[in-house]
Design a protein around this motif. Structure first.
Motif, PDB file in Angstrom:
ATOM      1  N   VAL A  15      -2.875   8.758   3.988  1.00  0.00           N
ATOM      2  CA  VAL A  15      -1.986   7.589   4.055  1.00  0.00           C
ATOM      3  C   VAL A  15      -1.533   7.368   5.504  1.00  0.00           C
ATOM      4  CG1 VAL A  15       0.189   6.599   3.246  1.00  0.00           C
ATOM      5  CG2 VAL A  15      -1.267   7.871   1.663  1.00  0.00           C
ATOM      6  N   PHE A  16      -1.280   8.483   6.180  1.00  0.00           N
ATOM      7  CA  PHE A  16      -0.861   8.424   7.585  1.00  0.00           C
ATOM      8  C   PHE A  16      -1.901   7.697   8.446  1.00  0.00           C
ATOM      9  CE2 PHE A  16      -1.085  10.564  11.793  1.00  0.00           C
ATOM     10  CZ  PHE A  16       0.111  10.110  12.305  1.00  0.00           C
ATOM     11  N   LEU A  17      -3.180   7.950   8.159  1.00  0.00           N
ATOM     12  CA  LEU A  17      -4.233   7.302   8.945  1.00  0.00           C
ATOM     13  C   LEU A  17      -4.521   5.890   8.463  1.00  0.00           C
ATOM     14  CD1 LEU A  17      -6.701  10.313   9.273  1.00  0.00           C
ATOM     15  CD2 LEU A  17      -5.058   9.490  10.954  1.00  0.00           C
ATOM     16  N   ILE A  30       7.859   3.470   8.405  1.00  0.00           N
ATOM     17  CA  ILE A  30       7.262   3.459   7.065  1.00  0.00           C
ATOM     18  C   ILE A  30       6.765   4.855   6.697  1.00  0.00           C
ATOM     19  CG2 ILE A  30       5.384   2.537   5.650  1.00  0.00           C
ATOM     20  CD1 ILE A  30       5.674  -0.078   7.297  1.00  0.00           C
ATOM     21  N   HIS A  31       6.105   5.515   7.648  1.00  0.00           N
ATOM     22  CA  HIS A  31       5.584   6.841   7.296  1.00  0.00           C
ATOM     23  C   HIS A  31       6.691   7.868   7.127  1.00  0.00           C
ATOM     24  CE1 HIS A  31       3.008  10.460   7.392  1.00  0.00           C
ATOM     25  NE2 HIS A  31       2.334   9.676   6.599  1.00  0.00           N
ATOM     26  N   TRP A  32       7.728   7.782   7.914  1.00  0.00           N
ATOM     27  CA  TRP A  32       8.854   8.709   7.735  1.00  0.00           C
ATOM     28  C   TRP A  32       9.432   8.553   6.321  1.00  0.00           C
ATOM     29  CZ3 TRP A  32      14.269   8.774   7.049  1.00  0.00           C
ATOM     30  CH2 TRP A  32      14.886  10.003   7.330  1.00  0.00           C
ATOM     31  N   GLY A  33       9.593   7.298   5.913  1.00  0.00           N
ATOM     32  CA  GLY A  33      10.118   7.045   4.572  1.00  0.00           C
ATOM     33  C   GLY A  33       9.221   7.607   3.486  1.00  0.00           C
ATOM     34  N   LEU A  34       7.909   7.446   3.657  1.00  0.00           N
ATOM     35  CA  LEU A  34       6.987   7.985   2.653  1.00  0.00           C
ATOM     36  C   LEU A  34       7.057   9.507   2.590  1.00  0.00           C
ATOM     37  CD1 LEU A  34       3.702   5.916   3.025  1.00  0.00           C
ATOM     38  CD2 LEU A  34       5.192   6.063   1.033  1.00  0.00           C
ATOM     39  N   MET A  35       7.164  10.144   3.734  1.00  0.00           N
ATOM     40  CA  MET A  35       7.233  11.613   3.746  1.00  0.00           C
ATOM     41  C   MET A  35       8.495  12.094   3.027  1.00  0.00           C
ATOM     42  SD  MET A  35       4.578  12.934   5.137  1.00  0.00           S
ATOM     43  CE  MET A  35       5.012  14.609   5.612  1.00  0.00           C
ATOM     44  N   ILE A  36       9.621  11.413   3.299  1.00  0.00           N
ATOM     45  CA  ILE A  36      10.889  11.831   2.713  1.00  0.00           C
ATOM     46  C   ILE A  36      10.941  11.519   1.215  1.00  0.00           C
ATOM     47  CG2 ILE A  36      13.350  11.171   2.638  1.00  0.00           C
ATOM     48  CD1 ILE A  36      12.874  13.067   4.856  1.00  0.00           C
ATOM     49  N   THR A  37      10.571  10.289   0.857  1.00  0.00           N
ATOM     50  CA  THR A  37      10.822   9.857  -0.520  1.00  0.00           C
ATOM     51  C   THR A  37       9.664  10.155  -1.464  1.00  0.00           C
ATOM     52  OG1 THR A  37       9.964   7.620  -0.126  1.00  0.00           O
ATOM     53  CG2 THR A  37      12.312   7.959   0.247  1.00  0.00           C
ATOM     54  N   TRP A  76       0.839  -1.216   0.000  1.00  0.00           N
ATOM     55  CA  TRP A  76       0.000   0.000   0.000  1.00  0.00           C
ATOM     56  C   TRP A  76       0.861   1.249   0.000  1.00  0.00           C
ATOM     57  CZ3 TRP A  76      -4.927   0.297  -1.186  1.00  0.00           C
ATOM     58  CH2 TRP A  76      -5.738  -0.832  -1.029  1.00  0.00           C
ATOM     59  N   ALA A  77       1.978   1.195   0.724  1.00  0.00           N
ATOM     60  CA  ALA A  77       2.872   2.360   0.744  1.00  0.00           C
ATOM     61  C   ALA A  77       3.365   2.658  -0.673  1.00  0.00           C
ATOM     62  CB  ALA A  77       4.054   2.107   1.680  1.00  0.00           C
ATOM     63  N   TYR A  78       3.750   1.600  -1.409  1.00  0.00           N
ATOM     64  CA  TYR A  78       4.164   1.810  -2.804  1.00  0.00           C
ATOM     65  C   TYR A  78       3.014   2.387  -3.630  1.00  0.00           C
ATOM     66  CZ  TYR A  78       8.653  -0.644  -2.620  1.00  0.00           C
ATOM     67  OH  TYR A  78       9.948  -0.996  -2.366  1.00  0.00           O
ATOM     68  N   LEU A  79       1.808   1.910  -3.352  1.00  0.00           N
ATOM     69  CA  LEU A  79       0.657   2.357  -4.135  1.00  0.00           C
ATOM     70  C   LEU A  79       0.376   3.852  -3.945  1.00  0.00           C
ATOM     71  CD1 LEU A  79      -1.293   0.952  -6.038  1.00  0.00           C
ATOM     72  CD2 LEU A  79      -2.890   0.718  -4.132  1.00  0.00           C
ATOM     73  N   SER A  80       0.880   4.417  -2.854  1.00  0.00           N
ATOM     74  CA  SER A  80       0.648   5.849  -2.660  1.00  0.00           C
ATOM     75  C   SER A  80       1.388   6.678  -3.712  1.00  0.00           C
ATOM     76  CB  SER A  80       1.083   6.275  -1.259  1.00  0.00           C
ATOM     77  OG  SER A  80       2.496   6.266  -1.160  1.00  0.00           O
ATOM     78  N   LEU A  96       4.659   0.150  16.660  1.00  0.00           N
ATOM     79  CA  LEU A  96       4.962   1.584  16.670  1.00  0.00           C
ATOM     80  C   LEU A  96       6.174   1.901  15.796  1.00  0.00           C
ATOM     81  CD1 LEU A  96       4.037   4.223  17.828  1.00  0.00           C
ATOM     82  CD2 LEU A  96       5.428   3.798  19.844  1.00  0.00           C
ATOM     83  N   LYS A  97       7.206   1.067  15.912  1.00  0.00           N
ATOM     84  CA  LYS A  97       8.415   1.290  15.133  1.00  0.00           C
ATOM     85  C   LYS A  97       8.117   1.155  13.637  1.00  0.00           C
ATOM     86  CE  LYS A  97      13.247   0.022  14.992  1.00  0.00           C
ATOM     87  NZ  LYS A  97      14.265  -0.954  15.338  1.00  0.00           N
ATOM     88  N   ALA A  98       7.328   0.138  13.293  1.00  0.00           N
ATOM     89  CA  ALA A  98       7.002  -0.073  11.886  1.00  0.00           C
ATOM     90  C   ALA A  98       6.182   1.088  11.340  1.00  0.00           C
ATOM     91  CB  ALA A  98       6.257  -1.385  11.716  1.00  0.00           C
TER      92      ALA A  98
END
Lengths: 242, 254
Positions: free
Chosen positions: B63-65, B87-94, B35-39, B81-83
């Motif tokens: 996506v965050f929610l 994952i969200h930090w990576g999505l925000m950056i990349t 799903w993260a890729y699908l964003s 929590l770590k996951a």
């Protein structure tokens, strides 16, 4: 231009190369060791169904029709559609595990194929096993080498596919894949010695696949390159891929 | 010259893939990662149809929610929590940050028809951003090598110095001023401000990726992924400069 299997060539360009090069992305160590056209026995670790596709993607289209992955008949010939795909698209040599129980030689078709000058891909761990774990190597390959002692054996280790599509999962998730190409091995005539050699090579690659530790005092290299500008202006998706 | 925003889509995909390949992920999260890729296609679809409202909240809000919801339905709580965080930090950056480069290209053209930038409006903004960000890296390196004494962030990036940072900042500020009339609708003074913004934030982007690598015990992303690798090393500064420059332009000119 006889001899090419044009169907497999097209599949190579439409499915195999884009999957390996764009969806996944291969980081090949020592690509110069890959065979262009000569006959080899490729021995690889097995974590995923993608292993076969990734290994096929390493071959140039001109020789793809002469590369035959050896795969379990009870899985790959399970349904008619899968059997058609396995035999015609992947070009597998089905290995009938039931034959072993009946005392027949399961490797007969592999021998025929080697006798015709074809390269084969085999997974000596047997099954895919746990993601990113090496299973003990089985000795089937040495039976072949006794008959074809002059053939070079090329060990290839793949890391990352157990994350992309592990056993029992249906959804493919893209990750970069490390592909380590080893040096060619020659049959030594001694089964245990040969298997130990192979095992050591795979274990060495498995260790190298894990991230390197940070070293202090490295130069904080600069990353200016005209390439970054060109990146945004060039049309090709493929420049990063093949 | 045509600058293609589709290329940013590809860059996001490569950067996210590299990020996810480097961090530890839980096997339970494979579908979450899908799903993260699908964003990515969605985020760039908003760019393509120029829907700013959705573009700017899609990853930070929806996506965050959604991703934690997907994690909860899979049911693995150990490491949740770590996951969710990584994952969200990576999505925000990349994805989120880098997609701002693409949105620069579809900003409405506000340049007067007679201006030098009239025909290449969005491309000019992207070139301005990328050139300044890259030259800022170079300038910081050169100033640091020539005059650097005092370390600026010794625990994160031992080779970065105060002199390198300040010298780079000054150089980029002047360059921002000089290039503004050629490539952007910014005034001279705004160009100086954009240069300072890009110089300072480019440094921060660089050291945040350094901190990430240090945390993961990685030397540089390229040594792990030869051939493909080093995407994050290349875009580290851009992950900060792109959204900040975008909002700078948007505030002053829209």
């Amino acid at each position: 231009m006889t001899g090419y299997n044009w169907f497999r060539v097209i599949v190579q360009w439409l499915i195999v190369k884009p999957l390996a090069g764009i969806v996944l992305g291969l980081n090949i160590r020592n690509p110069e060791r890959l065979p262009q056209a000569k006959q080899v026995i490729i021995v690889a670790n097995h974590n995923s169904h993608l292993d076969t596709l990734v290994l096929l993607s390493l071959f140039p289209w001109r020789s793809i029709h002469r590369v035959r992955p050896v795969a379990a008949a009870d899985y790959f010939l399970r349904t008619p559609l899968l059997a058609w795909f396995s035999l015609n698209v992947l070009g597998i040599i089905p290995l009938d595990r039931a034959n072993i129980r009946r005392g027949e030689d399961p490797l007969q078709r592999v021998r025929e194929s080697l006798g015709k000058g074809e390269s084969i891909i085999i997974f000596p761990e047997g099954s895919r096993g746990e993601p990113e774990e090496l299973a003990p190597i089985k000795g089937g390959v040495t039976h072949l080498l006794k008959d074809f002692p002059e053939l070079p054996v090329l060990p290839i280790f793949m890391f990352g596919l157990g994350r992309s599509l592990p056993r029992g999962e249906a959804v493919l998730v893209p990750f970069f894949v490390d592909v380590f190409v080893g040096e060619e091995l020659k049959w030594s005539g001694n089964k245990n010695e040969f298997l130990a050699q192979l095992d050591a090579i795979f274990k060495g690659f498995a260790e190298a696949a894990h991230p390197e530790r940070w070293e202090d005092g490295r130069s904080d290299a600069i990353f200016f390159s005209p390439g970054s500008l060109a990146f945004f202006c060039s049309p090709s998706l493929l420049q990063h891929s093949y | 010259m045509r600058v293609r925003w589709e290329r940013a889509t590809e860059l996001s995909f490569l950067a996210l893939k590299e990020y996810l390949s480097l961090i530890p992920t839980r096997r339970a999260d494979r579908r979450v990662l899908a799903w993260a890729y699908l964003s990515i296609p969605f985020q760039y679809l908003w760019v393509w149809i120029e829907w700013y409202g959705m573009f700017i909240i899609f990853i930070p809000v929806y996506v965050f929610l959604f991703l934690p919801l997907r994690m909860v339905t899979i049911g693995e709580t150990a490491g949740f929590l770590k996951a969710a965080g990584t994952i969200h930090w990576g999505l925000m950056i990349t994805v989120f940050s880098i997609s701002h480069i693409a949105f620069l290209l579809v900003l409405p053209n506000t340049a007067p028809a007679t201006a030098a930038t009239a025909t290449v409006f969005g491309a000019g903004l992207v070139l301005y951003l990328v050139i300044l960000t890259e030259l800022n890296d170079v300038a910081q390196y050169v100033w640091g090598k020539s005059f650097g004494e005092r370390k600026i962030l010794p625990t994160v990036s031992p080779n970065k110095t105060v002199a390198g940072f300040l010298g780079g900042l000054g150089t980029t500020a002047l360059l921002g001023l000089a290039l503004a009339p050629l490539l952007t609708p910014l005034t001279i003074l705004e160009g100086l401000g954009a240069g300072i913004l890009i110089g300072a934030s480019g440094f921060v982007g660089d050291v945040t990726i350094s901190a990430m690598k240090r945390d993961l015990g990685i030397k540089d992303t390229g040594s792990i992924l030869p051939g493909h690798g080093g995407i994050l090393d290349r875009v580290d500064s851009l992950t900060y400069t792109a959204p900040l420059f975008f909002h700078f332009i948007r505030y002053f000119h829209y």
